[in-house]
Design a protein around this motif. Structure first.
Motif, PDB file in Angstrom:
ATOM      1  N   PRO A   1       0.778  -1.287   0.179  1.00 13.63           N
ATOM      2  CA  PRO A   1       0.000   0.066  -0.099  1.00 13.63           C
ATOM      3  C   PRO A   1       0.852   1.149   0.139  1.00 13.63           C
ATOM      4  CG  PRO A   1      -0.725  -1.578   1.864  1.00 13.63           C
ATOM      5  CD  PRO A   1       0.482  -2.029   1.130  1.00 13.63           C
ATOM      6  N   GLU A   2       0.448   2.277  -0.490  1.00 13.12           N
ATOM      7  CA  GLU A   2       1.292   3.532  -0.626  1.00 13.12           C
ATOM      8  C   GLU A   2       1.713   3.977   0.742  1.00 13.12           C
ATOM      9  OE1 GLU A   2       0.209   6.377  -3.972  1.00 13.12           O
ATOM     10  OE2 GLU A   2      -1.020   5.018  -4.728  1.00 13.12           O
ATOM     11  N   ASP A   3       0.738   3.849   1.489  1.00 16.01           N
ATOM     12  CA  ASP A   3       1.151   4.331   3.251  1.00 16.01           C
ATOM     13  C   ASP A   3       1.766   3.309   3.973  1.00 16.01           C
ATOM     14  OD1 ASP A   3      -1.100   2.921   3.092  1.00 16.01           O
ATOM     15  OD2 ASP A   3      -2.248   4.157   4.387  1.00 16.01           O
ATOM     16  N   PHE A   4       2.177   2.144   3.336  1.00 12.08           N
ATOM     17  CA  PHE A   4       2.779   1.129   4.273  1.00 12.08           C
ATOM     18  C   PHE A   4       3.973   1.678   5.004  1.00 12.08           C
ATOM     19  CE2 PHE A   4       5.441  -2.395   5.364  1.00 12.08           C
ATOM     20  CZ  PHE A   4       4.598  -3.415   5.847  1.00 12.08           C
ATOM     21  N   SER A   5       4.128   1.445   6.287  1.00 15.30           N
ATOM     22  CA  SER A   5       5.424   1.742   7.062  1.00 15.30           C
ATOM     23  C   SER A   5       5.337   0.679   8.112  1.00 15.30           C
ATOM     24  CB  SER A   5       5.063   3.242   7.492  1.00 15.30           C
ATOM     25  OG  SER A   5       6.208   3.411   8.385  1.00 15.30           O
ATOM     26  N   HIS A   6       6.554   0.289   8.511  1.00 15.64           N
ATOM     27  CA  HIS A   6       7.111  -0.413   9.563  1.00 15.64           C
ATOM     28  C   HIS A   6       8.282  -0.080  10.152  1.00 15.64           C
ATOM     29  CE1 HIS A   6       7.849  -3.838  12.157  1.00 15.64           C
ATOM     30  NE2 HIS A   6       6.705  -4.198  12.228  1.00 15.64           N
ATOM     31  N   PRO A   7       8.594   0.160  11.248  1.00 19.50           N
ATOM     32  CA  PRO A   7       9.826   0.412  11.934  1.00 19.50           C
ATOM     33  C   PRO A   7      11.211  -0.338  11.529  1.00 19.50           C
ATOM     34  CG  PRO A   7       8.821  -0.100  13.757  1.00 19.50           C
ATOM     35  CD  PRO A   7       7.704   0.149  12.364  1.00 19.50           C
ATOM     36  N   LEU A   8      10.634  -1.742  11.204  1.00 21.80           N
ATOM     37  CA  LEU A   8      11.856  -2.737  11.061  1.00 21.80           C
ATOM     38  C   LEU A   8      12.103  -2.889   9.574  1.00 21.80           C
ATOM     39  CD1 LEU A   8      10.803  -5.915  13.417  1.00 21.80           C
ATOM     40  CD2 LEU A   8      12.853  -4.109  13.769  1.00 21.80           C
ATOM     41  N   LEU A   9      11.356  -2.535   8.778  1.00 19.44           N
ATOM     42  CA  LEU A   9      11.481  -2.774   7.374  1.00 19.44           C
ATOM     43  C   LEU A   9      12.674  -2.199   6.734  1.00 19.44           C
ATOM     44  CD1 LEU A   9      10.124  -4.022   4.739  1.00 19.44           C
ATOM     45  CD2 LEU A   9       9.061  -1.798   4.431  1.00 19.44           C
ATOM     46  N   GLY A  10      13.419  -3.108   6.174  1.00 22.46           N
ATOM     47  CA  GLY A  10      14.742  -2.597   5.452  1.00 22.46           C
ATOM     48  C   GLY A  10      15.546  -3.906   4.870  1.00 22.46           C
ATOM     49  N   ASP A  11      16.714  -3.596   4.633  1.00 18.92           N
ATOM     50  CA  ASP A  11      17.506  -4.708   3.633  1.00 18.92           C
ATOM     51  C   ASP A  11      17.647  -6.101   4.562  1.00 18.92           C
ATOM     52  OD1 ASP A  11      19.222  -6.305   2.282  1.00 18.92           O
ATOM     53  OD2 ASP A  11      20.749  -4.949   2.550  1.00 18.92           O
ATOM     54  N   SER A  12      16.891  -7.143   3.878  1.00 19.13           N
ATOM     55  CA  SER A  12      16.802  -8.221   4.776  1.00 19.13           C
ATOM     56  C   SER A  12      18.221  -8.667   5.249  1.00 19.13           C
ATOM     57  CB  SER A  12      16.225  -9.437   3.956  1.00 19.13           C
ATOM     58  OG  SER A  12      17.194  -9.709   3.034  1.00 19.13           O
ATOM     59  N   LYS A  13      19.405  -8.435   4.627  1.00 17.37           N
ATOM     60  CA  LYS A  13      20.699  -8.821   4.938  1.00 17.37           C
ATOM     61  C   LYS A  13      21.125  -8.073   6.149  1.00 17.37           C
ATOM     62  CE  LYS A  13      22.557  -7.835   0.921  1.00 17.37           C
ATOM     63  NZ  LYS A  13      21.150  -7.549   0.088  1.00 17.37           N
ATOM     64  N   GLN A  14      20.420  -6.951   6.409  1.00 18.23           N
ATOM     65  CA  GLN A  14      20.805  -6.095   7.958  1.00 18.23           C
ATOM     66  C   GLN A  14      19.970  -6.580   9.089  1.00 18.23           C
ATOM     67  OE1 GLN A  14      23.748  -4.351   7.779  1.00 18.23           O
ATOM     68  NE2 GLN A  14      23.724  -4.937   5.518  1.00 18.23           N
ATOM     69  N   LEU A  15      19.041  -7.401   8.720  1.00 18.22           N
ATOM     70  CA  LEU A  15      17.886  -7.750   9.809  1.00 18.22           C
ATOM     71  C   LEU A  15      18.401  -9.030  10.340  1.00 18.22           C
ATOM     72  CD1 LEU A  15      14.619  -6.987   7.944  1.00 18.22           C
ATOM     73  CD2 LEU A  15      15.867  -5.607   9.508  1.00 18.22           C
ATOM     74  N   THR A  16      18.260  -9.277  11.745  1.00 13.52           N
ATOM     75  CA  THR A  16      18.312 -10.502  12.145  1.00 13.52           C
ATOM     76  C   THR A  16      17.189 -11.534  11.564  1.00 13.52           C
ATOM     77  OG1 THR A  16      16.745 -10.137  14.248  1.00 13.52           O
ATOM     78  CG2 THR A  16      19.107  -9.359  14.317  1.00 13.52           C
ATOM     79  N   GLU A  17      17.464 -12.865  11.919  1.00 12.87           N
ATOM     80  CA  GLU A  17      16.408 -13.627  11.462  1.00 12.87           C
ATOM     81  C   GLU A  17      15.194 -13.424  12.165  1.00 12.87           C
ATOM     82  OE1 GLU A  17      15.792 -18.525  11.750  1.00 12.87           O
ATOM     83  OE2 GLU A  17      17.778 -17.790  12.173  1.00 12.87           O
ATOM     84  N   ALA A  18      15.137 -13.309  13.572  1.00 11.21           N
ATOM     85  CA  ALA A  18      13.779 -12.991  14.342  1.00 11.21           C
ATOM     86  C   ALA A  18      13.028 -11.816  13.577  1.00 11.21           C
ATOM     87  CB  ALA A  18      14.034 -12.616  15.680  1.00 11.21           C
ATOM     88  N   GLN A  19      14.007 -10.696  13.360  1.00  7.97           N
ATOM     89  CA  GLN A  19      13.161  -9.837  12.597  1.00  7.97           C
ATOM     90  C   GLN A  19      12.610  -9.901  11.377  1.00  7.97           C
ATOM     91  OE1 GLN A  19      16.601  -6.791  12.878  1.00  7.97           O
ATOM     92  NE2 GLN A  19      15.682  -5.718  14.521  1.00  7.97           N
ATOM     93  N   ARG A  20      13.433 -10.712  10.455  1.00  9.87           N
ATOM     94  CA  ARG A  20      12.745 -11.199   9.284  1.00  9.87           C
ATOM     95  C   ARG A  20      11.568 -11.973   9.276  1.00  9.87           C
ATOM     96  NH1 ARG A  20      18.357 -11.893   7.930  1.00  9.87           N
ATOM     97  NH2 ARG A  20      18.104 -14.058   8.431  1.00  9.87           N
TER      98      ARG A  20
END
Length: 203
Positions: A37-56
């Motif tokens: 959605p054009e207004d989608f937002s989430h504080p964790l959303l980012g490059d999957s390689k920079q996230l922990t497994e739990a965050q993904r």
């Protein structure tokens, strides 16, 4: 350009595309396409390689439930060997895009290579998975779906440690290839043992 890509109903459906497993020695490459959605937002959303497994794993069901549309496709090791990994990655993205409903009016792709998809405008964006929300979402889906697949495959081939290394070229994985040979899931066109001098029986 964005205004030209709007659908007749006024909606701008932008699909982000990314892949996971391109550098692995075994298993499919997974590709995902996501329309947020054009207004989608989430504080964790980012490059999957920079996230922990739990965050993904936290983000995956959120992306899947809140997306306008999403799809994940796998391209097998056999097909990778036949057409090469770059073409396989692009083909996976194209197949994922084929499954989106509604269809996107613009496609954003991580990296610098893509091929036209049904004449829909597209942009390639280097490091797009860290800067474009739809691409970041696609990177998370591709990564989590592939990790899940490799963990299941590891139950059949536990000696390679795929539940830990996901078939990347780790010392553990290459040592297992030396000790046990290859499986039908290994990419025979890849340099499976790195710079080492060693003969692999492909028969």
């Amino acid at each position: 350009m964005l205004e030209q890509c709007r659908h007749a109903d006024g909606n701008l459906h932008v699909a982000g595309c990314d892949e996971a497993g391109r550098g692995c020695l075994a298993g499919p490459v997974f590709a995902a396409a996501v329309i947020l959605p054009e207004d989608f937002s989430h504080p964790l959303l980012g490059d999957s390689k920079q996230l922990t497994e739990a965050q993904r794993n936290t983000l995956r069901p959120i992306i899947e439930s809140e997306s306008v549309a999403w799809a994940v496709e796998a391209v097998s090791a056999e097909e990778i060997d036949r057409i090469n990994i770059l073409r396989a990655s692009i083909e996976g993205m194209r197949r994922a895009l084929d499954r989106l409903s509604p269809a996107p009016g613009l496609v954003l792709v991580d990296g610098n290579r893509f091929s036209t998809w049904h004449g829909v405008p597209f942009l390639t964006i280097v490091k797009g998975d860290g800067n474009v929300k739809a691409i970041a979402a696609a990177s998370i889906l591709a990564k989590t779906h592939r990790d899940e697949y490799m963990r299941n495959l590891a139950k059949e081939y536990p000696q390679y440690g795929w539940d830990r290394n996901m078939a990347y070229p780790t010392s553990e994985h290459r040592a297992a290839i030396r000790a046990h040979g290859i499986t039908p899931h290994h990419r025979r066109s890849f340099n499976l043992l790195g710079s080492e001098t060693y003969t692999i029986d492909f028969s």
